[in-house]
Design an enzyme around this catalytic site. Structure first.
Site, mmCIF file in Angstrom:
data_model
loop_
_atom_site.group_PDB
_atom_site.id
_atom_site.type_symbol
_atom_site.label_atom_id
_atom_site.label_comp_id
_atom_site.label_asym_id
_atom_site.label_seq_id
_atom_site.Cartn_x
_atom_site.Cartn_y
_atom_site.Cartn_z
ATOM 1 N N CYS A 83 0.100 -20.200 19.292
ATOM 2 C CA CYS A 83 0.431 -19.716 20.702
ATOM 3 C C CYS A 83 2.004 -19.471 20.706
ATOM 4 C CB CYS A 83 0.560 -20.785 21.953
ATOM 5 S SG CYS A 83 -0.956 -21.573 22.110
ATOM 6 N N CYS A 206 -4.810 -26.260 33.993
ATOM 7 C CA CYS A 206 -4.863 -25.747 32.755
ATOM 8 C C CYS A 206 -4.544 -24.057 32.818
ATOM 9 C CB CYS A 206 -6.104 -25.836 32.167
ATOM 10 S SG CYS A 206 -6.883 -27.306 32.050
ATOM 11 N N HIS A 333 -2.553 -16.434 29.494
ATOM 12 C CA HIS A 333 -2.099 -16.868 28.220
ATOM 13 C C HIS A 333 -2.967 -16.498 27.053
ATOM 14 C CE1 HIS A 333 -0.154 -19.284 25.275
ATOM 15 N NE2 HIS A 333 -0.915 -20.365 25.293
#
Ligand SMILES: CC(C)(COP(=O)(O)OP(=O)(O)OC[C@H]1O[C@@H](n2cnc3c(N)ncnc32)[C@H](O)[C@@H]1OP(=O)(O)O)[C@@H](O)C(=O)NCCC(=O)NCCS
Length: 384
Positions: A83, A206, A333
């Site tokens: 990430c 989340c 994301h």
């Protein structure tokens, strides 16, 4: 030391994107960045293509993306730090320019995650923990971060309502960002009532799996002086790692050591401290992560992160606005794109181009990009 500026930024829409391949998503971000920088692709001397592996079929994606963006025969590199891939890419691009090797470098972060189901994504992500001792026991990413949440709640009294407030804030600001994945406000009740994923984390605690790309054009001081109306300077860089296995960490699981270390390096290099930061983009992969980040970056005392968001001190107009582009929780994301997208938001803010979410007189911005379960961390400080 040659100073390095960000002279162009671009981002695709973050969303489920069955309509576009990885090269097309990368192109959307790249085109915007090149137009923003007012350069031609021939002027770019190297490209860093940043993504995490195993989400789509393409191996060595720098090959196909550099070809599609018209960046041959210049050198191109794959950068992978899960990430934190594009946060790390910025540091490498900075080094290329700072060393005198290149004058203009493109950092392209991308990810296409939704070709896999949510369960398959979690299996792939789990493998960015230790595949011998951890992931076979079910340590998916929500499960890992849930352990940190449990620890923070027990040690500091952080509540599920405080965590929910992070999601409420970030979904609120996403409604002001047309590039964000989610465009609807949510309430604390919505978060608390949403489905349990890994206790105490519920669905709205989340981030979602997403597709998207972001691109930054970095340039030397000489080039920036000639072509950029409003260069934004890379003033501080920090990069650190922590043991990948949780048992290898000397911690009480209420902090990420790599964030503390990377922040220390970046603050020192930029000659600023947490109180000088006008706004921050931090890695809120889960609501608890944003709370830990406030503390690790020095925006509040240890244990006070929940209170900071509860009192709306991380809203626009508060002590330190955080993730006022929607953050990972609501902007989306697409993992390889996130670090570059954070810097795009800061650049827009520091140039005074952030519209409804503009922080008045913003001069210093901080981007915090975490990799895996806190095993890599890149902190970048930008100044006008
Ligand atoms: C939370 C999670 C398990 C939910 O997965 P799921 O229940 O299988 O959900 P799906 O992917 O099937 O999506 C179903 C719907 O819920 C939405 N949704 C999924 N996750 C969401 C989330 N976290 N927040 C808000 N909406 C979400 C989807 O957009 C989709 O909406 P649609 O039907 O309108 O398209 C999944 O989003 C997840 O794994 N998130 C964590 C990702 C992660 O770990 N990233 C790295 C962090 S380090």
């Amino acid at each position: 030391m040659r100073n390095v500026a960000v002279i162009g930024v671009g981002q695709s829409k973050f969303a489920r994107r069955p309509d576009a391949s990885i090269r097309e998503i990368a192109f959307e971000a790249f085109k915007e960045a090149v137009e923003d920088a007012q350069i031609t692709r021939e002027e770019i001397q190297a490209s860093l293509v940043c993504s995490a592996t195993h989400y789509d079929k393409q191996r060595t994606p720098a090959g196909i993306i550099a070809e599609y963006l018209g960046l041959n025969p210049q050198p191109t590199f794959n950068v992978e730090a899960v990430c934190a891939s594009s946060g790390v890419g910025v540091r490498i691009g900075w080094s290329f320019i700072n060393s005198g090797l290149h004058d203009i470098v493109a950092v392209v972060g991308f990810q296409k995650m939704t070709e896999l189901s949510s369960a398959e994504v979690q299996e792939v992500m789990g493998r960015s923990g230790d595949v011998m001792w951890e992931s076979p026991f079910g340590t998916t990413m929500p499960a890992y971060f849930a352990l940190y949440a449990q620890s923070h709640m027990q040690k500091h009294g952080t509540t599920q309502e405080q965590m929910a407030k992070v999601a409420v804030k970030n979904h609120f600001y996403a409604t002001k960002n047309p590039k964000a994945m989610f465009q609807e406000e949510i309430t604390i009740e919505d978060v608390l009532k949403s489905r349990i994923i890994a206790s105490p984390l519920k669905r709205y605690d989340c981030c979602a799996n997403s597709d998207g790309a972001a691109c930054l054009i970095l340039a030397s001081e000489d080039v920036a002086a000639k072509i950029a109306d409003k260069p934004v300077w890379v003033a501080g860089l920090g990069l650190a790692s922590s043991p990948m296995t949780l048992t290898g960490r000397d911690t009480s699981y209420d902090s990420f050591d790599c964030t503390v270390e990377a922040a220390k390096q970046a603050y020192r290099m930029a000659g600023v401290g947490p109180d000088d930061v006008d706004l921050a983009e931090v890695h809120d992969c889960f609501t608890i992560t944003e709370i830990l980040n406030y503390e690790d970056l020095g925006f509040c005392e240890r244990g006070q992160g929940g209170k900071l968001v509860e009192e709306e001190q991380t809203y626009l107009g508060g002590k330190i606005p955080v993730n006022i582009d929607g953050g990972l929780l609501a902007k989306g994301h697409p993992v390889g794109a996130t670090g570059a997208s954070q810097i795009r938001t800061l650049v827009k803010q520091l140039r005074g181009e952030a519209g409804a979410t503009q922080v008045e007189e913003a001069k210093v911005g901080l981007a915090h990009n975490l990799g895996g379960i806190g095993m890599y961390c890149a902190v970048t400080i930008l100044k006008t």
